[in-house]
Scaffold this active site. Structure first.
Site, mmCIF file in Angstrom:
data_model
loop_
_atom_site.group_PDB
_atom_site.id
_atom_site.type_symbol
_atom_site.label_atom_id
_atom_site.label_comp_id
_atom_site.label_asym_id
_atom_site.label_seq_id
_atom_site.Cartn_x
_atom_site.Cartn_y
_atom_site.Cartn_z
ATOM 1 N N SER A 148 59.071 25.477 54.297
ATOM 2 C CA SER A 148 59.868 25.679 55.508
ATOM 3 C C SER A 148 60.407 24.349 56.005
ATOM 4 C CB SER A 148 59.008 26.317 56.605
ATOM 5 O OG SER A 148 59.716 26.361 57.844
ATOM 6 N N TYR A 161 50.875 26.235 61.248
ATOM 7 C CA TYR A 161 51.870 26.634 60.244
ATOM 8 C C TYR A 161 52.670 25.420 59.786
ATOM 9 C CZ TYR A 161 55.864 29.192 58.252
ATOM 10 O OH TYR A 161 56.853 29.670 57.419
#
Length: 260
Positions: A148, A161
């Site tokens: 990401s 995350y």
């Protein structure tokens, strides 16, 4: 059509997290371009298979294998089932992931460990098992990790995350270094804020999130699912055969600058 219909005709691809909103789109694109795909997720087949069919996957080229890939035994079973059905593995997509929002100072150890297990440990176990299988079959294979843009530009309130995706980038690069001379490559795809799944639901239901996300996307709109699937098609194809150790960032510019 961006890619030839037979662009992946000779490929056997394994994907974790393949029954999620983005995963279903990826599986559909891969099978529509000729790949045979072994799909893993934690859902039962009765729940996962209709989702894949509804997304447009060519089901005659799909094997669904539910398993918890944080468990080494389950990972080995998945790879064995995939090999028995479609033969040698050519590409492994370490795609499964989760996010549990929360400020780090308030974050529980349980949620931290679960995030790292699902996002990093499962990717390590699948990448390792797939690479071992490729080496045993003398296949010049490819490991692809779904990371990401937040690995470099942290998004507020999802610190666990963010950290897991940064770790995944280094896992990918380490595998690329170790395996290059044995003919196996490793790369990653870093999507942006995708118009699917939880991001789409939060965009539609949370005005504060939508305002924050709009500021974060220089191109000004949620990422179309097709922009993600096209990136996967490219990396899975022979067009990416000279890439290893790279993060293909397809995020609409989100990683260009931090949020104010």
């Amino acid at each position: 059509m961006t890619f030839r219909e037979d662009a992946l005709a000779d490929k056997h691809i394994v994907i974790s997290g393949g029954a999620g909103a983005i995963g279903c789109g990826v599986v559909s694109a891969l099978t529509r371009h000729g790949a045979s795909v072994t799909v893993n997720d934690v859902l039962d087949g009765d729940e996962a298979l209709p989702k894949l069919e509804q997304a447009g996957a060519a089901m005659q080229r799909v094997l669904y294998c539910p398993a918890d890939l944080t468990q080494e035994e389950d990972v080995n079973h998945l790879v064995a089932e995939a090999h028995a059905q479609f033969g040698p593995l050519h590409v492994a997509l370490c795609h499964a992931g989760m996010v549990a929002p929360g400020l780090l100072l308030d974050y529980s150890l349980e949620d931290w460990q679960r995030t790292q297990n699902v996002n990093v440990t499962a990717a390590f176990l699948l990448g390792r098992a797939a690479a071992r299988s490729m080496l045993a079959d003398d296949v010049a294979g490819h490991l692809i990790f779904t990371t990401s843009w937040v690995a470099r530009t942290p998004w507020p309130e999802i610190g666990a995350y963010n950290a897991s995706k940064a770790a995944m980038n280094q896992l990918m690069r380490s595998l690329a270094r170790e395996l290059a001379q044995q003919g196996i490559r490793a790369n990653a795809i870093a999507p942006g804020i995708v118009n699917a799944g939880m991001a789409r639901k939060q965009w539609d239901s949370d005005a504060e999130y939508q305002a924050r996300a709009r500021r974060a996307i220089p191109l000004g709109m949620l990422q179309p699912l097709e922009a993600v699937t096209d990136a996967f098609l490219f990396l899975c194809s022979d067009a990416a055969s000279y890439m290893t150790g790279s993060v293909l960032t397809v995020d609409g510019g989100c990683s260009l600058y931090p949020l104010d």
